[in-house]
Design an enzyme around this catalytic site. Structure first.
Site, mmCIF file in Angstrom:
data_model
loop_
_atom_site.group_PDB
_atom_site.id
_atom_site.type_symbol
_atom_site.label_atom_id
_atom_site.label_comp_id
_atom_site.label_asym_id
_atom_site.label_seq_id
_atom_site.Cartn_x
_atom_site.Cartn_y
_atom_site.Cartn_z
ATOM 1 N N ASP A 227 7.003 -0.720 -8.847
ATOM 2 C CA ASP A 227 7.589 -1.963 -8.336
ATOM 3 C C ASP A 227 8.629 -1.702 -7.254
ATOM 4 O OD1 ASP A 227 6.197 -3.839 -9.906
ATOM 5 O OD2 ASP A 227 7.531 -3.524 -11.597
ATOM 6 N N LYS B 275 6.453 -4.464 -19.531
ATOM 7 C CA LYS B 275 6.829 -3.247 -18.814
ATOM 8 C C LYS B 275 7.810 -2.384 -19.593
ATOM 9 C CE LYS B 275 5.981 -5.273 -14.272
ATOM 10 N NZ LYS B 275 6.528 -5.562 -12.927
#
Length: 271
Positions: free
Chosen positions: A117, A81
Site C-alpha cells: 500500500d 490486513k
C-alpha cells in the site's frame, strides 16, 4: 472441448493458477479483472477471484488454501490486513513495520506476506508530480493502509505528519511508531498548515458516509489524495477540487500496486 478455453481474450483452463482476494465485504474490490489482465499480458496463466471471508474464518481459509497446489497467493483487503499480519506467517520489512499485510504468496512452509500500500501510494503521488520530501502531511486512517502510507511518506522525507483515526489506540500506536523511527509525528489538528491531506479510510465509499476530514483542513494549493477506488472522485476529492486543491485519485495507488503485486507473486516459480 478445446484444451485451452478463454473468455474476453483471457485464458482459463486446467493449468490456470488461482489467486484470491479476501475481504469483508468484497463487492467493492476492483482488482480482480485488471490484475488478471496484467498477469496474462505478461504470459502468466493466472486469475484473481474475490472471496468474501469473515474475520474469524481467515486463519482457517489460509490453511485450507495452502493445501491447494495451484493457489499461488492471496491479496488481502479491509478489514483483514492487520489480522493476517498477526498470524504465524513470514513478514517482509514493510509488513513487519506496519504490522499489516495486503498480499501473501505461498512458500513450502506456509505464507510470506508483504505490504505494498505504502509503496503504491507513494508511486502514485510521484507520478502525479507531488514531491514528498520536506512536505507536511495530514493523514486520516491508522489501519493497515494508513500505517503503510505513513511509513512510506516518512521514509520518503516528509517533514511532519499529523494522524487521525476514530480508534484512539490505533492512532496513538502509529504516532509512536513514527516517532520511534525518528520522524516528526503528532495528533491531527485541522488548523495545522499542511501540504498533503490523505484519506486512508473507507469513508467516502457510500453516499451516506461523512467526510473524513473537516473542509477547513483543505486550502488552495494543498494536494488531497484518497485511497478509495469507487467512486473514482469521492466527495472529499470533489470538495478539495472546489476549494482549489490538487487531487489524486485512488486508482493511481491501485495501478502502481498491481504491477508490484504481479512482481511479488510471480517473481519466482510457483512452489
Amino acid at each position: 472441448m478445446a484444451t485451452n478455453e478463454s473468455w474476453d481474450g483471457l485464458r482459463l483452463d486446467g493449468n490456470t493458477v488461482v489467486l484470491g482476494i479476501i475481504g469483508d465485504p468484497i463487492a467493492q474490490v476492483k482488482a480482480p479483472l485488471p490484475l488478471t489482465r496484467l498477469l496474462q499480458a505478461r504470459g502468466i496463466n493466472a486469475v484473481l477471484v474475490p472471496l468474501h471471508v469473515r474475520g474469524g474464518d481467515v486463519a482457517g481459509l489460509l490453511r485450507a488454501m495452502h493445501a491447494l497446489r495451484n493457489v499461488a497467493g492471496i491479496v488481502v483487503t479491509v478489514p483483514h490486513k492487520q489480522r493476517v499480519a498477526g498470524l504465524p506467517i513470514e513478514l517482509l520489512r514493510a509488513a513487519r513495520e506496519a504490522q499489516a499485510v495486503n498480499v501473501i504468496r505461498r512458500t513450502t512452509e506456509g505464507w510470506q506476506g508483504d505490504l505494498l500500500d505504502g509503496a503504491g501510494f507513494l508511486a502514485g503521488l510521484v507520478r502525479n508530480g507531488f514531491e514528498v520530501k520536506g512536505r507536511s502531511v495530514g493523514l486520516v486512517g491508522a489501519g493497515g493502509a494508513g500505517s503503510a502510507i505513513a511509513l512510506a511518506l516518512a521514509a520518503a522525507g516528509a517533514a511532519s505528519m499529523d494522524v487521525h483515526d476514530a480508534d484512539d489506540a490505533k492512532r496513538a500506536a502509529l504516532v509512536e511508531r513514527l516517532r520511534a523511527l525518528g520522524h516528526v509525528a503528532g495528533i491531527w489538528d485541522a488548523a495545522s498548515p499542511r501540504d498533503l491531506v490523505v484519506n486512508a479510510t473507507p469513508a467516502g465509499m457510500k453516499k451516506t458516509d461523512p467526510l473524513p476530514v473537516e473542509l477547513s483542513a483543505i486550502r488552495p494549493g494543498h494536494t488531497v489524495a484518497d485511497v478509495i477506488m469507487e467512486p473514482a472522485t469521492t466527495p472529499l476529492l470533489a470538495h478539495g477540487q472546489e476549494l482549489g486543491a490538487r487531487i489524486v485519485h485512488g486508482r493511481h495507488m491501485m495501478n502502481e500496486q498491481l504491477e508490484a503485486m504481479a512482481d511479488f507473486l510471480f517473481g519466482g516459480a510457483l512452489r
